[in-house]
Design an enzyme around this catalytic site. Structure first.
Site, PDB file in Angstrom:
ATOM      1  N   ASN A 199       0.879  -1.174   0.000  1.00 43.46           N
ATOM      2  CA  ASN A 199       0.000   0.000   0.000  1.00 43.46           C
ATOM      3  C   ASN A 199       0.913   1.218   0.000  1.00 43.46           C
ATOM      4  O   ASN A 199       1.436   1.612   1.038  1.00 43.46           O
ATOM      5  CB  ASN A 199      -0.909  -0.017   1.226  1.00 43.46           C
ATOM      6  CG  ASN A 199      -1.874   1.156   1.259  1.00 43.46           C
ATOM      7  OD1 ASN A 199      -1.797   2.075   0.441  1.00 43.46           O
ATOM      8  ND2 ASN A 199      -2.787   1.153   2.207  1.00 43.46           N
ATOM      9  N   HIS A 236     -12.801   2.948  -0.242  1.00 40.96           N
ATOM     10  CA  HIS A 236     -12.799   1.959   0.843  1.00 40.96           C
ATOM     11  C   HIS A 236     -13.464   0.653   0.394  1.00 40.96           C
ATOM     12  O   HIS A 236     -13.971  -0.113   1.221  1.00 40.96           O
ATOM     13  CB  HIS A 236     -13.531   2.469   2.099  1.00 40.96           C
ATOM     14  CG  HIS A 236     -12.889   3.654   2.755  1.00 40.96           C
ATOM     15  ND1 HIS A 236     -13.632   4.664   3.349  1.00 40.96           N
ATOM     16  CD2 HIS A 236     -11.591   4.008   2.919  1.00 40.96           C
ATOM     17  CE1 HIS A 236     -12.822   5.575   3.844  1.00 40.96           C
ATOM     18  NE2 HIS A 236     -11.574   5.211   3.602  1.00 40.96           N
ATOM     19  N   GLU A 286      -8.375  -5.043   5.283  1.00 40.61           N
ATOM     20  CA  GLU A 286      -8.207  -4.722   3.875  1.00 40.61           C
ATOM     21  C   GLU A 286      -7.026  -5.459   3.256  1.00 40.61           C
ATOM     22  O   GLU A 286      -7.071  -5.852   2.088  1.00 40.61           O
ATOM     23  CB  GLU A 286      -8.056  -3.207   3.709  1.00 40.61           C
ATOM     24  CG  GLU A 286      -9.319  -2.444   4.094  1.00 40.61           C
ATOM     25  CD  GLU A 286      -9.145  -0.936   4.044  1.00 40.61           C
ATOM     26  OE1 GLU A 286      -9.344  -0.357   2.969  1.00 40.61           O
ATOM     27  OE2 GLU A 286      -8.811  -0.347   5.099  1.00 40.61           O
ATOM     28  N   ARG A 332     -11.909  15.943   6.698  1.00 42.53           N
ATOM     29  CA  ARG A 332     -12.714  16.272   5.518  1.00 42.53           C
ATOM     30  C   ARG A 332     -14.125  16.653   5.931  1.00 42.53           C
ATOM     31  O   ARG A 332     -14.692  16.078   6.850  1.00 42.53           O
ATOM     32  CB  ARG A 332     -12.770  15.085   4.547  1.00 42.53           C
ATOM     33  CG  ARG A 332     -11.439  14.652   3.989  1.00 42.53           C
ATOM     34  CD  ARG A 332     -11.635  13.518   2.994  1.00 42.53           C
ATOM     35  NE  ARG A 332     -10.372  12.938   2.574  1.00 42.53           N
ATOM     36  CZ  ARG A 332     -10.063  11.639   2.652  1.00 42.53           C
ATOM     37  NH1 ARG A 332     -10.953  10.784   3.132  1.00 42.53           N
ATOM     38  NH2 ARG A 332      -8.892  11.200   2.254  1.00 42.53           N
ATOM     39  N   ARG A 368      -2.580  -2.176  -3.522  1.00 35.33           N
ATOM     40  CA  ARG A 368      -3.772  -1.353  -3.349  1.00 35.33           C
ATOM     41  C   ARG A 368      -3.679  -0.173  -4.327  1.00 35.33           C
ATOM     42  O   ARG A 368      -2.701   0.568  -4.336  1.00 35.33           O
ATOM     43  CB  ARG A 368      -3.871  -0.821  -1.927  1.00 35.33           C
ATOM     44  CG  ARG A 368      -5.086   0.071  -1.731  1.00 35.33           C
ATOM     45  CD  ARG A 368      -4.969   0.926  -0.487  1.00 35.33           C
ATOM     46  NE  ARG A 368      -6.162   1.765  -0.312  1.00 35.33           N
ATOM     47  CZ  ARG A 368      -6.143   2.960   0.235  1.00 35.33           C
ATOM     48  NH1 ARG A 368      -5.015   3.485   0.655  1.00 35.33           N
ATOM     49  NH2 ARG A 368      -7.264   3.650   0.363  1.00 35.33           N
TER      50      ARG A 368
END
Length: 403
Positions: free
Chosen positions: A12, A185, A389, A246, A96
């Site tokens: 990743n 996601h 993940e 955010r 990823r």
């Protein structure tokens, strides 16, 4: 690939970081995990944990100019544990990749044409895809003979119907510039929705789940029978829930107003909404533990930030209940979702008419295992399902190269 090749290295790659895990898909065990931070800075840091040997965590510091140097350092750490990248047991490297657009709807073996297409998507993922591309190029250079697989954050959401994926803007303009809702996601939402069905003793095709992935980045999804039919993030990860830094959903005219009235540039507005908004913009903290501590001490700003965060969660729970028609389960996951019992309690509070409730004692239990936190007689199961993940990426990668 030989019959003994059952290992997958998951990478990743961030702009200045590289997270990795080496897994053996024979039994889904982790052999090593690690992280390289501050790549390209004066002093980089590598943290490596050799789980296969039960060895102690190792930390090293030193200049790593780029991802090539970082991955070579990772390869050296793995080799020191007898887990080198030259091992015949290594089946593939899974990467990823944040944005796959509409072209990539499943894990994909990377060749030059695939890499070119991922590069074409940089304008819609300028903060993420360039770093992912760097990691891919570096790994391909080190092991050009080994299958490299891209697993896309957006892929799980490509099953959304057009009426959920389209924005209500001029179609020609939207198509010309690939403006639509992609969602993110996706590996987490796929893993958690499937694990939630298993927790209920059912096949994913039989279950409708609302997944709440609540970390510093946060997103919700409506999953009907194993397929995503709606999700909260959009063209970028900015849309949707209130997040750590955010804003989530906001009137788009706010951006015009800030440019006209405050004289802010496009980059300044971008930084405001992505890095200086959400919880940190509301109260100066984006750590839910700290926010809860401040609330307990009577801090009004922290309380307001928490209430705004919860209000947005409730709106999505209501919206996705309407979208799905029948909800069998709500699953909380990721750092906040898995660990913040007050968030789970507040998000579900008052939703008894929708069949949702939380048992206080069950909710207070801390565990790394999937578990139900709703009462036995609850019409809608409420669950905490730890996400994984990296395992999802490894499973998708191995399934592709061993097919």
């Amino acid at each position: 690939m030989t019959a003994t090749a059952t290992r997958v290295l998951v990478l990743n790659s961030g702009s200045s970081s590289l997270k990795y895990q080496l897994l053996d898909m024979h039994d889904a065990s982790r052999l090593a995990v690690g992280l390289v931070e501050r790549i390209g800075e004066e002093t980089s840091r590598l943290v490596h944990t050799p789980l296969a040997t039960g060895g102690a965590k190792r930390e090293t510091e030193g200049a790593m100019a780029d991802h090539d140097a970082a991955l070579k350092a990772v390869a050296a750490e793995l080799a020191a544990d007898g887990l080198g990248l030259d091992s015949p047991q290594l089946a593939a490297i899974g990467h990823r990749v944040v944005h796959g657009g509409l072209k990539f709807t499943a894990p994909t073996v990377i060749d030059d044409a695939v890499l070119t297409e991922i590069e074409r998507l940089v304008p819609v993922a300028p903060l993420h895809n360039p770093a992912n591309i760097t990691g891919i190029r570096t790994a391909r250079a080190l092991r050009p003979d080994l299958p490299q697989v891209a697993v896309f954050d957006t892929a799980f959401h490509t099953t959304m119907p057009e009426y959920a994926a389209r924005y209500a803007i001029d179609v020609a303009t939207a198509d010309a510039h690939r403006i639509r809702r992609y969602g993110f996601h996706g590996t987490s939402h796929a893993y958690v929705s499937r694990k939630t069905a298993a927790l209920l003793g059912k096949d994913p095709s039989e279950v409708n789940v609302i997944v709440l992935h609540l970390g510093n980045g946060a997103s919700a999804s409506a999953v009907a029978g194993g397929r995503c039919v709606d999700t909260s993030m959009g063209l970028t990860p900015l849309e949707g829930l209130v997040m750590g830094t955010r804003s989530g959903d906001i009137d788009p005219a706010v951006t015009f107003h800030l440019k006209r009235v405050a004289g802010m540039s496009e980059d300044e507005v971008d930084e405001l909404l992505n890095k200086k908004s959400g919880l940190i913009g509301l109260c100066g903290d984006n750590d839910m533990r700290e926010i809860r501590r401040r609330i307990d001490e009577g801090d009004d700003r922290a309380k307001l930030a928490f209430d705004i965060y919860i209000h947005r969660l409730k709106k999505y729970l209501g919206a996705y209940t309407a979208v799905l028609g029948r909800v069998d389960a709500v699953a909380f996951t990721a750092g906040v979702g898995e660990n913040a019992a007050p968030v789970r309690e507040a998000a579900i509070a008052g939703l008894a008419e929708m069949g949702m409730s939380v048992d206080a004692d069950r909710n207070a239990v801390r565990s790394d295992e999937p578990r139900l936190i709703s009462p036995e007689d609850s019409r809608v199961a409420v669950a905490v399902v730890p996400t994984d993940e990296e395992l999802e990426i490894a499973q998708q990668t191995y399934a592709l190269v061993s097919a």
